[in-house]
Design a protein around this motif. Sequence first.
Motif, PDB file in Angstrom:
ATOM      1  N   MET A   1       0.858  -1.180   0.000  1.00 15.94           N
ATOM      2  CA  MET A   1       0.000   0.000   0.000  1.00 15.94           C
ATOM      3  C   MET A   1       0.897   1.233   0.000  1.00 15.94           C
ATOM      4  O   MET A   1       1.724   1.391   0.898  1.00 15.94           O
ATOM      5  N   TYR A  55     -12.031   9.098  14.507  1.00 17.10           N
ATOM      6  CA  TYR A  55     -12.894   8.190  13.747  1.00 17.10           C
ATOM      7  C   TYR A  55     -14.077   8.946  13.157  1.00 17.10           C
ATOM      8  O   TYR A  55     -14.400   8.797  11.977  1.00 17.10           O
ATOM      9  N   CYS A  58     -12.851  11.171  10.280  1.00 11.22           N
ATOM     10  CA  CYS A  58     -12.431  10.367   9.137  1.00 11.22           C
ATOM     11  C   CYS A  58     -13.636   9.776   8.411  1.00 11.22           C
ATOM     12  O   CYS A  58     -13.708   9.789   7.182  1.00 11.22           O
ATOM     13  N   CYS A 124     -13.650   4.127   4.676  1.00 14.00           N
ATOM     14  CA  CYS A 124     -12.992   4.734   5.843  1.00 14.00           C
ATOM     15  C   CYS A 124     -11.888   3.830   6.398  1.00 14.00           C
ATOM     16  O   CYS A 124     -12.141   2.681   6.761  1.00 14.00           O
ATOM     17  N   PRO A 125     -10.651   4.346   6.517  1.00 15.75           N
ATOM     18  CA  PRO A 125      -9.567   3.518   7.050  1.00 15.75           C
ATOM     19  C   PRO A 125      -9.745   3.130   8.519  1.00 15.75           C
ATOM     20  O   PRO A 125      -9.293   2.056   8.935  1.00 15.75           O
ATOM     21  N   TYR A 126     -10.403   3.947   9.314  1.00 18.19           N
ATOM     22  CA  TYR A 126     -10.684   3.570  10.705  1.00 18.19           C
ATOM     23  C   TYR A 126     -11.623   2.367  10.721  1.00 18.19           C
ATOM     24  O   TYR A 126     -11.407   1.409  11.466  1.00 18.19           O
ATOM     25  N   HIS A 128     -12.031   0.189   8.381  1.00 19.96           N
ATOM     26  CA  HIS A 128     -11.285  -0.959   7.858  1.00 19.96           C
ATOM     27  C   HIS A 128     -10.396  -1.564   8.941  1.00 19.96           C
ATOM     28  O   HIS A 128     -10.375  -2.784   9.126  1.00 19.96           O
ATOM     29  N   ALA A 129      -9.688  -0.718   9.675  1.00 18.83           N
ATOM     30  CA  ALA A 129      -8.801  -1.214  10.735  1.00 18.83           C
ATOM     31  C   ALA A 129      -9.601  -1.920  11.827  1.00 18.83           C
ATOM     32  O   ALA A 129      -9.193  -2.979  12.324  1.00 18.83           O
ATOM     33  N   THR A 134      -6.310  -4.876  12.194  1.00 13.43           N
ATOM     34  CA  THR A 134      -5.001  -4.641  11.587  1.00 13.43           C
ATOM     35  C   THR A 134      -3.873  -4.847  12.592  1.00 13.43           C
ATOM     36  O   THR A 134      -3.908  -4.335  13.702  1.00 13.43           O
TER      37      THR A 134
END
Length: 141
Positions: A1, A55, A58, A124-126, A128-129, A134
Amino acid sequence: MPILYTTEATASGGGRSGRSVTADGVLDVQFTVPKELGGDGARGTNPEQLFATGYSACFLGALRVVAGQKKVKLPDDTTVTAKVGIGPRDDGQGFGIEAALTVDIPGLDRDLAEALVAQAHIVCPYSHAMRTATEVPVSVA
């Protein structure tokens, strides 16, 4: 990534009763332990509040991206509220966090709002994590 942006923050002092500062000095916070976690309830912030603010911001950004891709104008008073909780894990090995989001898009058709929110939850990466647990590399300096 490929990473597009990186930031750093360093915590010092007592951890949950210490201080944390970003490398650029823009964010400089004093932590206090909430009464619910055994603290004295002094005025200050805590990691869960920072996680909730990050969060929610984001996710709102992801929602705006998704809406823009779909050519949907979100009202300016659209909000995302993140509720973050901390508690002991069932395995007895430490603590875990949980999060829940509430999205308010005034005046938008409910079906469309739900579709946009579902897509933003993917973007949203939050989210996803949280969804993928992660793995975070940890090292000693």
